[in-house]
Design a protein around this motif. Structure first.
Motif, short mmCIF file in Angstrom:
data_model
loop_
_atom_site.label_atom_id
_atom_site.label_comp_id
_atom_site.label_asym_id
_atom_site.label_seq_id
_atom_site.Cartn_x
_atom_site.Cartn_y
_atom_site.Cartn_z
N UNK A 102 49.22 50.01 53.67
CA UNK A 102 50.61 50.35 53.97
C UNK A 102 51.23 49.41 54.99
N UNK A 103 50.41 48.86 55.88
CA UNK A 103 50.95 48.03 56.96
C UNK A 103 50.79 46.53 56.72
N UNK A 104 50.06 46.16 55.67
CA UNK A 104 49.85 44.74 55.38
C UNK A 104 51.09 44.14 54.73
N UNK A 105 51.55 42.96 55.17
CA UNK A 105 52.71 42.33 54.52
C UNK A 105 52.44 42.07 53.04
N UNK A 106 53.46 42.27 52.22
CA UNK A 106 53.32 42.10 50.78
C UNK A 106 53.80 40.71 50.36
N UNK A 107 53.30 40.30 49.19
CA UNK A 107 53.73 39.02 48.65
C UNK A 107 52.88 37.87 49.15
N UNK A 108 53.15 36.66 48.66
CA UNK A 108 52.35 35.48 49.05
C UNK A 108 52.45 35.19 50.54
N UNK A 109 51.37 34.70 51.11
CA UNK A 109 51.36 34.34 52.52
C UNK A 109 52.26 33.12 52.74
N UNK A 110 53.25 33.23 53.63
CA UNK A 110 54.18 32.10 53.83
C UNK A 110 53.50 30.86 54.42
N UNK A 111 52.29 31.01 54.97
CA UNK A 111 51.59 29.86 55.56
C UNK A 111 50.76 29.09 54.54
N UNK A 112 50.61 29.62 53.33
CA UNK A 112 49.76 28.95 52.34
C UNK A 112 50.22 27.53 52.01
N UNK A 113 51.52 27.28 51.85
CA UNK A 113 51.92 25.88 51.57
C UNK A 113 51.48 24.90 52.66
N UNK A 114 51.57 25.32 53.94
CA UNK A 114 51.14 24.44 55.04
C UNK A 114 49.63 24.24 55.02
N UNK A 115 48.89 25.29 54.70
CA UNK A 115 47.43 25.16 54.60
C UNK A 115 47.06 24.23 53.44
N UNK A 116 47.72 24.41 52.31
CA UNK A 116 47.44 23.56 51.15
C UNK A 116 47.74 22.10 51.46
N UNK A 117 48.82 21.86 52.19
CA UNK A 117 49.18 20.49 52.56
C UNK A 117 48.12 19.87 53.45
N UNK A 118 47.60 20.65 54.39
CA UNK A 118 46.57 20.15 55.29
C UNK A 118 45.26 19.88 54.55
N UNK A 119 44.90 20.79 53.64
CA UNK A 119 43.60 20.70 52.98
C UNK A 119 43.59 19.73 51.79
N UNK A 120 44.75 19.32 51.33
CA UNK A 120 44.77 18.45 50.16
C UNK A 120 44.18 17.07 50.45
N UNK A 121 44.02 16.74 51.74
CA UNK A 121 43.45 15.45 52.12
C UNK A 121 41.92 15.52 52.24
N UNK A 122 41.34 16.68 51.92
CA UNK A 122 39.89 16.87 51.99
C UNK A 122 39.33 16.86 50.58
N UNK A 123 38.40 15.95 50.31
CA UNK A 123 37.91 15.76 48.94
C UNK A 123 37.00 16.90 48.49
N UNK A 124 36.06 17.30 49.36
CA UNK A 124 35.08 18.31 48.95
C UNK A 124 34.97 19.39 50.02
N UNK A 125 35.04 20.65 49.58
CA UNK A 125 34.98 21.79 50.49
C UNK A 125 33.83 22.69 50.06
N UNK A 126 32.93 22.95 50.98
CA UNK A 126 31.73 23.73 50.68
C UNK A 126 31.59 24.86 51.69
N UNK A 127 31.38 26.08 51.20
CA UNK A 127 31.12 27.23 52.07
C UNK A 127 29.62 27.45 52.17
N UNK A 128 29.15 27.81 53.35
CA UNK A 128 27.74 28.18 53.55
C UNK A 128 27.72 29.67 53.88
N UNK A 129 27.13 30.45 52.99
CA UNK A 129 27.17 31.91 53.07
C UNK A 129 25.75 32.48 53.04
N UNK A 130 25.66 33.78 53.34
CA UNK A 130 24.38 34.45 53.16
C UNK A 130 24.55 35.93 52.89
#
Length: 318
Positions: free
Chosen positions: A41-69
């Motif tokens: 009920x309290x979470x903002x709805x719709x796409x995150x407005x910061x996603x375009x800025x994140x995508x712009x920053x990350x587009x210069x990174x060739x390979x992205x790998x998560x390390x999980x367990x």
């Protein structure tokens, strides 16, 4: 996480859940009694407005790998750091490590940059450089005292992870390794949501041989599949003990249910390799040096090299 399909609705949601992105989220009759009602009920709805800025920053990174367990104490941070040291041995490659373990940031210690500080410029936050082609970002650089506890609720953790991805000036990286905390909670949902639009090569899932670790790793595998994150493979860490002097082998954590190999076979995954326990790995992590450079002839180093070769092959950098 902003779900795209019905599969992304939380497992403990009611049968007729409208979905967290719906305008009726937390307000619909079906939401009554749901443990997620107040959050939705309290979470903002719709796409995150910061996603375009994140995508712009990350587009210069060739390979992205998560390390999980999913399991704590299996060596995620030590593996991430040694993988970063190994990748940075090629001086023509730029490597970054993003430590999103907000409550237990150990990467600064393991990579030998404890006490360093983050600097801010008009283009963003500057990561801390271990060497010319290896950069690190962690909340550990922001704490007034290394013993300070980070007592944050989910939204504040998510906000910092967003800043790490949106505001850090990584420049053009060949590899960004993301070290995660145990579990399948806020940090994992955030990094998946923010990074997926720009592309994630996949996740490396770390385990140890015993069933008590594999149980949590199964949950992490399920998380990846529900979140649409490709799994590059499993790594069995602490897989036996090899004496540094005589090279005799001993089983420390018995694989009572078959270990990582059986799990990989069961779930149709790739076993990238098994890394034997070597006390010198812990020593290297405590002193912030590359284990692979310090002990290149050790069985653990040879196992790491074979795993790295498979990773290169899987992401097309061989």
């Amino acid at each position: 996480m902003a779900p795209d399909t019905k599969e992304d609705i939380p497992d403990d949601a009611n049968d007729h859940c409208p979905g967290p992105e719906s305008e009726q989220a937390g307000k619909d009759d079906a939401c009554a009694g749901c443990p997620n009602q107040e959050i939705c009920a309290t979470t903002p709805k719709g796409p995150d407005p910061d996603l375009p800025a994140i995508n712009e920053r990350l587009k210069h990174i060739k390979h992205k790998i998560l390390v999980l367990s999913g399991k704590g104490g299996v060596g995620k941070s030590s593996f991430t750091s040694q993988l970063a040291f190994a990748l940075s041995q090629d001086e023509d490659k730029q490597v970054g490590v993003c430590d999103i373990d907000i409550c237990g940031p150990s990467v600064p210690t393991i990579m030998g940059v404890v006490g360093e500080q983050i600097h801010q410029s008009n283009t963003g936050w500057q990561p801390v450089y271990v060497q010319d082609n290896l950069a690190v970002m962690s909340i550990g650089f922001m704490l007034p005292d290394q013993d300070d506890a980070v007592i944050w609720r989910g939204p504040k953790k998510n906000g910092l992870i967003k800043q790490f991805l949106r505001d850090v000036e990584w420049d053009e990286l060949d590899y960004l390794l993301v070290d995660t905390p145990p579990g399948t909670s806020d940090e994992h949902l955030s990094v998946s949501t923010y990074m997926k639009p720009s592309g994630i090569d996949g996740a490396i899932i770390i385990t140890t041989p015993q069933e008590v670790a594999l149980q949590d790793v199964r949950k992490e595998i399920d998380f990846c599949r529900k979140a649409g994150i490709p799994i590059l493979g499993l790594v069995e860490n602490m897989s036996g003990f090899v004496c540094p002097s005589c090279h005799g082998e001993s089983v420390i954590f018995p694989p009572t249910s078959g270990g990582a190999q059986a799990l990989a076979d069961e779930l149709n995954l790739t076993l990238l390799g098994k890394i034997p326990l070597d006390p010198r790995v812990a020593k290297s992590c405590d002193t912030g040096v590359s284990f692979m450079e310090e002990y290149p002839d050790s069985p653990a180093c040879q196992a790491l090299e074979q795993i790295i070769a498979k990773i290169h092959s899987l992401i097309g950098t061989a």
